[in-house]
Design a protein around this motif. Sequence first.
Motif, PDB file in Angstrom:
ATOM      1  N   PHE A 104       0.793  -1.223   0.000  1.00 44.96           N
ATOM      2  CA  PHE A 104       0.000   0.000   0.000  1.00 44.96           C
ATOM      3  C   PHE A 104       0.830   1.279   0.000  1.00 44.96           C
ATOM      4  CE2 PHE A 104      -2.654  -3.179   2.402  1.00 44.96           C
ATOM      5  CZ  PHE A 104      -3.496  -3.476   1.341  1.00 44.96           C
ATOM      6  N   ALA A 105       2.066   1.236   0.552  1.00 40.92           N
ATOM      7  CA  ALA A 105       2.862   2.463   0.685  1.00 40.92           C
ATOM      8  C   ALA A 105       4.019   2.555  -0.299  1.00 40.92           C
ATOM      9  CB  ALA A 105       3.401   2.592   2.113  1.00 40.92           C
ATOM     10  N   ASN A 106       4.170   1.584  -1.156  1.00 45.90           N
ATOM     11  CA  ASN A 106       5.162   1.704  -2.210  1.00 45.90           C
ATOM     12  C   ASN A 106       4.489   2.305  -3.444  1.00 45.90           C
ATOM     13  OD1 ASN A 106       7.880   1.283  -2.013  1.00 45.90           O
ATOM     14  ND2 ASN A 106       7.810  -0.912  -2.319  1.00 45.90           N
ATOM     15  N   PRO A 107       5.211   3.143  -4.209  1.00 47.92           N
ATOM     16  CA  PRO A 107       6.672   3.332  -4.276  1.00 47.92           C
ATOM     17  C   PRO A 107       7.268   4.329  -3.274  1.00 47.92           C
ATOM     18  CG  PRO A 107       5.611   4.534  -6.033  1.00 47.92           C
ATOM     19  CD  PRO A 107       4.519   3.776  -5.350  1.00 47.92           C
ATOM     20  N   HIS A 108       6.449   4.967  -2.444  1.00 48.52           N
ATOM     21  CA  HIS A 108       6.995   5.922  -1.475  1.00 48.52           C
ATOM     22  C   HIS A 108       8.024   5.269  -0.563  1.00 48.52           C
ATOM     23  CE1 HIS A 108       7.241   9.192   1.406  1.00 48.52           C
ATOM     24  NE2 HIS A 108       6.953   8.341   2.377  1.00 48.52           N
ATOM     25  N   LEU A 109       7.742   4.047  -0.124  1.00 51.83           N
ATOM     26  CA  LEU A 109       8.659   3.337   0.772  1.00 51.83           C
ATOM     27  C   LEU A 109      10.043   3.201   0.149  1.00 51.83           C
ATOM     28  CD1 LEU A 109       9.143   1.559   3.321  1.00 51.83           C
ATOM     29  CD2 LEU A 109       8.281  -0.369   1.987  1.00 51.83           C
ATOM     30  N   SER A 110      10.089   2.793  -1.102  1.00 54.52           N
ATOM     31  CA  SER A 110      11.375   2.646  -1.789  1.00 54.52           C
ATOM     32  C   SER A 110      12.093   3.991  -1.894  1.00 54.52           C
ATOM     33  CB  SER A 110      11.165   2.069  -3.190  1.00 54.52           C
ATOM     34  OG  SER A 110      10.683   0.741  -3.125  1.00 54.52           O
ATOM     35  N   THR A 111      11.327   5.053  -2.111  1.00 58.76           N
ATOM     36  CA  THR A 111      11.923   6.386  -2.219  1.00 58.76           C
ATOM     37  C   THR A 111      12.562   6.804  -0.903  1.00 58.76           C
ATOM     38  OG1 THR A 111      10.296   7.015  -3.895  1.00 58.76           O
ATOM     39  CG2 THR A 111      11.442   8.808  -2.755  1.00 58.76           C
ATOM     40  N   VAL A 112      11.896   6.527   0.214  1.00 58.84           N
ATOM     41  CA  VAL A 112      12.441   6.859   1.533  1.00 58.84           C
ATOM     42  C   VAL A 112      13.757   6.129   1.759  1.00 58.84           C
ATOM     43  CG1 VAL A 112      12.085   6.597   4.024  1.00 58.84           C
ATOM     44  CG2 VAL A 112      10.217   7.422   2.570  1.00 58.84           C
ATOM     45  N   ILE A 113      13.782   4.846   1.463  1.00 60.80           N
ATOM     46  CA  ILE A 113      14.995   4.055   1.678  1.00 60.80           C
ATOM     47  C   ILE A 113      16.117   4.541   0.766  1.00 60.80           C
ATOM     48  CG2 ILE A 113      15.995   1.742   1.440  1.00 60.80           C
ATOM     49  CD1 ILE A 113      13.315   0.623   2.387  1.00 60.80           C
ATOM     50  N   ALA A 114      15.802   4.806  -0.505  1.00 62.13           N
ATOM     51  CA  ALA A 114      16.824   5.241  -1.459  1.00 62.13           C
ATOM     52  C   ALA A 114      17.373   6.620  -1.132  1.00 62.13           C
ATOM     53  CB  ALA A 114      16.249   5.239  -2.872  1.00 62.13           C
ATOM     54  N   SER A 115      16.595   7.436  -0.430  1.00 64.00           N
ATOM     55  CA  SER A 115      17.017   8.802  -0.131  1.00 64.00           C
ATOM     56  C   SER A 115      18.068   8.883   0.963  1.00 64.00           C
ATOM     57  CB  SER A 115      15.798   9.631   0.290  1.00 64.00           C
ATOM     58  OG  SER A 115      15.375   9.264   1.594  1.00 64.00           O
ATOM     59  N   ILE A 143       9.725  -9.853   4.435  1.00 71.95           N
ATOM     60  CA  ILE A 143       9.869  -8.403   4.534  1.00 71.95           C
ATOM     61  C   ILE A 143      11.341  -8.007   4.573  1.00 71.95           C
ATOM     62  CG2 ILE A 143       9.630  -6.499   6.198  1.00 71.95           C
ATOM     63  CD1 ILE A 143       7.239  -6.868   4.369  1.00 71.95           C
ATOM     64  N   ARG A 144      12.148  -8.744   5.307  1.00 70.69           N
ATOM     65  CA  ARG A 144      13.584  -8.418   5.337  1.00 70.69           C
ATOM     66  C   ARG A 144      14.191  -8.565   3.943  1.00 70.69           C
ATOM     67  NH1 ARG A 144      13.129 -11.504  10.081  1.00 70.69           N
ATOM     68  NH2 ARG A 144      14.287 -13.275   9.197  1.00 70.69           N
ATOM     69  N   ALA A 145      13.772  -9.589   3.213  1.00 68.55           N
ATOM     70  CA  ALA A 145      14.275  -9.779   1.849  1.00 68.55           C
ATOM     71  C   ALA A 145      13.827  -8.629   0.944  1.00 68.55           C
ATOM     72  CB  ALA A 145      13.794 -11.115   1.286  1.00 68.55           C
ATOM     73  N   ALA A 146      12.583  -8.190   1.116  1.00 73.43           N
ATOM     74  CA  ALA A 146      12.081  -7.075   0.318  1.00 73.43           C
ATOM     75  C   ALA A 146      12.851  -5.794   0.627  1.00 73.43           C
ATOM     76  CB  ALA A 146      10.589  -6.871   0.589  1.00 73.43           C
ATOM     77  N   TYR A 147      13.142  -5.565   1.902  1.00 78.25           N
ATOM     78  CA  TYR A 147      13.922  -4.393   2.271  1.00 78.25           C
ATOM     79  C   TYR A 147      15.349  -4.496   1.714  1.00 78.25           C
ATOM     80  CZ  TYR A 147      10.545  -2.190   5.453  1.00 78.25           C
ATOM     81  OH  TYR A 147       9.465  -1.524   5.978  1.00 78.25           O
ATOM     82  N   ASP A 148      15.894  -5.703   1.706  1.00 76.52           N
ATOM     83  CA  ASP A 148      17.223  -5.895   1.114  1.00 76.52           C
ATOM     84  C   ASP A 148      17.229  -5.476  -0.344  1.00 76.52           C
ATOM     85  OD1 ASP A 148      18.427  -6.809   3.422  1.00 76.52           O
ATOM     86  OD2 ASP A 148      18.295  -8.939   2.905  1.00 76.52           O
ATOM     87  N   MET A 149      16.164  -5.839  -1.060  1.00 76.97           N
ATOM     88  CA  MET A 149      16.100  -5.454  -2.478  1.00 76.97           C
ATOM     89  C   MET A 149      16.039  -3.931  -2.597  1.00 76.97           C
ATOM     90  SD  MET A 149      13.371  -6.428  -5.458  1.00 76.97           S
ATOM     91  CE  MET A 149      14.431  -7.687  -6.163  1.00 76.97           C
ATOM     92  N   MET A 150      15.242  -3.280  -1.766  1.00 74.25           N
ATOM     93  CA  MET A 150      15.094  -1.836  -1.868  1.00 74.25           C
ATOM     94  C   MET A 150      16.367  -1.105  -1.457  1.00 74.25           C
ATOM     95  SD  MET A 150      11.146  -1.088  -0.646  1.00 74.25           S
ATOM     96  CE  MET A 150      11.138  -2.178   0.784  1.00 74.25           C
ATOM     97  N   ARG A 151      17.129  -1.673  -0.517  1.00 79.97           N
ATOM     98  CA  ARG A 151      18.331  -0.980  -0.048  1.00 79.97           C
ATOM     99  C   ARG A 151      19.594  -1.434  -0.776  1.00 79.97           C
ATOM    100  NH1 ARG A 151      21.332  -3.228   4.264  1.00 79.97           N
ATOM    101  NH2 ARG A 151      20.865  -5.428   4.648  1.00 79.97           N
ATOM    102  N   GLY A 152      19.477  -2.486  -1.597  1.00 84.08           N
ATOM    103  CA  GLY A 152      20.597  -2.935  -2.408  1.00 84.08           C
ATOM    104  C   GLY A 152      21.686  -3.643  -1.638  1.00 84.08           C
ATOM    105  N   SER A 153      21.306  -4.440  -0.643  1.00 76.47           N
ATOM    106  CA  SER A 153      22.295  -5.193   0.143  1.00 76.47           C
ATOM    107  C   SER A 153      21.658  -6.460   0.685  1.00 76.47           C
ATOM    108  CB  SER A 153      22.812  -4.348   1.307  1.00 76.47           C
ATOM    109  OG  SER A 153      23.653  -5.117   2.158  1.00 76.47           O
TER     110      SER A 153
END
Length: 355
Positions: A104-115, A143-153
């Motif tokens: 529900f909160a993406n793509p904003h979530l990815s933007t926050v992490i990338a910023s 969820i941890r795997a999804a965050y890994d993808m968004m943060r690139g690690s």
Amino acid sequence: MSDIDEPSTGEPSPPEGAPARPGLSRRALLFGGIAVGGLAALGGGALVYREIRRSAGPEGTWVKLSPIVPVPDALPREQSPAFEEAGTETTVAVWAHADDDIIFANPHLSTVIASGATLRTIFVTAGDAGRGLAYAQQREAGIRAAYDMMRGSTAPWQTREITLLSGARVTRFVPSDDPRLSVTVLRLPDGNLSAKGFPSTGDAGLTQLINGIVPALKPIDDGPTLDAGRLSDTIAELIHAAGADRITTNIPHESAFARGDHPDHSCVGSLVRAVAPAVGIAVDAVTYYIGYPSQHEPANVFGTELDGKVDVYETYAAHDPVVTCDGPAACLAQPGFGQWLRRSYAKGDAELRLA
């Protein structure tokens, strides 16, 4: 499900009304953890099969919710064991279930992490669907795997159990190479689409707690029980301990946009809306994301943003056996999820259309 009660056999349903994958595989003939091969034994096979085949996503039962009381009237005097170092533009995201944020909160979530901003995520329920702790932990791993993808690690995450000033016990995950991110889980029992909970967790969830039907909830990992006051104190303590500048959360129950949403979403949104002032968060610093009812709004996520959002969801879903999808097309073909992935609607307090 919108027009089906929990099966009389006591078989658990999937989290947040998660539908089966489309197609004719055995996994595709699962809905709510029930194999279609056994539908005849349930006596409601045709009804369930119709839910599997329909293109629209599920809708939750709307149940009147009591006001959130008590609400903390003062911040803790001592530093919380959950204290986290202040970061840049800290967002505290409080969600009902693991995946509400990426759906529900993406793509904003990815933007926050990338910023490079700081993000502290809190999941209030286990999203267990009556299936137990092992299933909830699969979702947390997703969820941890999804965050890994968004943060690139893919560096490992550190795990720590924390007993709060409120008396609650939470589990926190922090990437070993990125302390500006954290995921904290309370693991309260899933309240079900019906708002009636699941037999395996005492037919109780957040709705029953807030409405005074049950005096307290027991986390599914056997942590200390939480009554309504302790739950409010816990949410307030975690938000304050994170040094929040902003909060994102589910749409609250008192909003017109909550009709048809998962009852757990509505409860969490209302909890956060009631608690935020106690921790010094201004009304205009809280953003609420429409949940299930977003499927009725025009699609507004397209192109590369949609591609990225689907990739993150697919990464999560690979760990969740109920919603696993083989490739972007299969993910977008899932009833409900396909519509939600194509949409993301954020609302400020003034836009909630409060009842």
